[in-house]
Design a protein around this motif. Sequence first.
Motif, PDB file in Angstrom:
ATOM      1  N   MET A 314       0.836  -1.188   0.000  1.00  0.00           N
ATOM      2  CA  MET A 314       0.000   0.000   0.000  1.00  0.00           C
ATOM      3  C   MET A 314       0.872   1.240   0.000  1.00  0.00           C
ATOM      4  N   GLY A 315       0.535   2.191  -0.858  1.00  0.00           N
ATOM      5  CA  GLY A 315       1.242   3.456  -0.876  1.00  0.00           C
ATOM      6  C   GLY A 315       0.822   4.321   0.301  1.00  0.00           C
ATOM      7  N   PRO A 316       1.597   5.343   0.654  1.00  0.00           N
ATOM      8  CA  PRO A 316       1.248   6.217   1.772  1.00  0.00           C
ATOM      9  C   PRO A 316       0.007   7.048   1.449  1.00  0.00           C
ATOM     10  N   PRO A 317      -0.738   7.493   2.472  1.00  0.00           N
ATOM     11  CA  PRO A 317      -1.912   8.339   2.236  1.00  0.00           C
ATOM     12  C   PRO A 317      -1.525   9.614   1.480  1.00  0.00           C
ATOM     13  N   ARG A 325      -6.139   5.355  -2.391  1.00  0.00           N
ATOM     14  CA  ARG A 325      -4.901   4.684  -1.983  1.00  0.00           C
ATOM     15  C   ARG A 325      -4.330   3.918  -3.168  1.00  0.00           C
ATOM     16  N   ASP A 326      -3.037   4.073  -3.385  1.00  0.00           N
ATOM     17  CA  ASP A 326      -2.344   3.317  -4.423  1.00  0.00           C
ATOM     18  C   ASP A 326      -1.912   1.964  -3.865  1.00  0.00           C
ATOM     19  N   VAL A 327      -2.117   0.931  -4.658  1.00  0.00           N
ATOM     20  CA  VAL A 327      -1.799  -0.434  -4.232  1.00  0.00           C
ATOM     21  C   VAL A 327      -1.015  -1.129  -5.339  1.00  0.00           C
ATOM     22  N   SER A 370       9.794 -11.949 -11.012  1.00  0.00           N
ATOM     23  CA  SER A 370       8.652 -11.314 -10.347  1.00  0.00           C
ATOM     24  C   SER A 370       7.920 -10.426 -11.343  1.00  0.00           C
ATOM     25  N   VAL A 371       6.609 -10.299 -11.166  1.00  0.00           N
ATOM     26  CA  VAL A 371       5.801  -9.372 -11.961  1.00  0.00           C
ATOM     27  C   VAL A 371       4.884  -8.621 -11.005  1.00  0.00           C
ATOM     28  N   SER A 372       4.481  -7.413 -11.406  1.00  0.00           N
ATOM     29  CA  SER A 372       3.637  -6.602 -10.533  1.00  0.00           C
ATOM     30  C   SER A 372       2.729  -5.708 -11.355  1.00  0.00           C
ATOM     31  N   ALA A 373       1.684  -5.202 -10.723  1.00  0.00           N
ATOM     32  CA  ALA A 373       0.743  -4.272 -11.344  1.00  0.00           C
ATOM     33  C   ALA A 373       0.276  -3.288 -10.282  1.00  0.00           C
ATOM     34  N   LYS A 374       0.073  -2.044 -10.692  1.00  0.00           N
ATOM     35  CA  LYS A 374      -0.316  -0.982  -9.760  1.00  0.00           C
ATOM     36  C   LYS A 374      -1.762  -0.575 -10.009  1.00  0.00           C
ATOM     37  N   PHE A 375      -2.504  -0.387  -8.907  1.00  0.00           N
ATOM     38  CA  PHE A 375      -3.910   0.011  -8.977  1.00  0.00           C
ATOM     39  C   PHE A 375      -4.154   1.150  -7.979  1.00  0.00           C
ATOM     40  N   THR A 376      -5.220   1.897  -8.224  1.00  0.00           N
ATOM     41  CA  THR A 376      -5.654   2.937  -7.291  1.00  0.00           C
ATOM     42  C   THR A 376      -7.076   2.615  -6.850  1.00  0.00           C
TER      43      THR A 376
END
Length: 408
Positions: A314-317, A325-327, A370-376
């Motif tokens: 989780m990204g910071p507020p 919140r960015d995840v 590793s793979v990743s994806a960012k969501f809000t």
Amino acid sequence: MNFLRIQQERATIIFRLGIAFGLVAVLVWLGRMPEPIRAQSDAAGPVPNTLLVRPIKVQVDATSPVAGENPGFESVCGISPAAQDARPVWERWITLSGDRLSAACNAESLPVFAVRTPDGAALCIVNHSESKAAASLSIKLGGGVYTIERFGFDTNNPETYPSIERLEGVVIGGKGSAIKPVWLHPGSAAIYRITNRTEQTMRAFKEVKQQQRDIQASRPAEGRRLQSPIVECESQISAFSSGIRPDKRYEVIKHVHRALLTVAHAQALTRNFQGEGRLSGESGGKMAQKLNGLEEALTELSACCLNLVPKIEMGPPDPVRQNARDVTISISNQGSQTITSIKIGASAPKESRVSPEEQAMFTSLGPGQSVSAKFTVYLPAVSDVLPLTADIAYFAARVPAHLRLHPI
């Protein structure tokens, strides 16, 4: 004369170097002397702030319950109980109210407390010192496939949002120990949750089988239709019901994923029967719930045998977007087999919104990758609870699996 003087000077230098090396050896030896392992006291109140010894060792025996009542981990670990109108954030993740287990640490300023849970064990470690603590955690376990998760929080502000991460799982054939690193900043604590996915799978299947029998007693035709995939599922689960050896962890994948196929068949039948009114809402709902639990247990078993490590960060507020919140959702392949057709997505309840809505897709994930994806996530109001479900789908043994993670 010059020759004698040179010889004397050499002898003096060698003598002084010998004394210096001797002093260094003594200091090193003294610095490595560990304190003996001592069990933690049950006395309430703060734990003494002593100097940290090196190395720090934490030992937990999940196979050995301690006789007597559970005094409560707040008392043993020196954590102040939360106010009556405040709920400790860890209670949304796990409760430490089971039978107490044997636990000890050789540093008084790092008390440890452990309990038995329905599918494994949990333990709490607190750092009351003024230094960052790095320790080795050894957990004695019975046979099974275990996932290990770490929940870190600030003891001075237990209502603040914690950090949660999954560690590399472990496969134990008979009895053995899981060794994990521990790192704690001053005033911080960590709860480790150890879940036996083999045991969880067996229990979940028994619940599905019992629910199918209950349906067959009142709705024979629907019960018989559901019986077919459940019998096939049982034949696959029986292939690893007696235990999974570490050197055979990849051989059971085909059975685990074939069992997932049969569960998907039973889930489709249940939905059809509910839609056609052939199963009541209560009976069909219970069957769907039991099948979902079995699917989750089998998928966790698959991921652990493949040595896949998922993660939610989780990204910071954001002061500008207080309700957003960015995840970042990721998965790491720590095993030796490649998985294919990876999809990473996120979903939230109707009152919330996730962007982007599309899943991130990856062709394959090889060992060490590793793979990743960012969501809000956009919430209807500012909240310390993130209503998000992370969905990581992948193929193994030519059968799909859906790993779902739920942050608190």
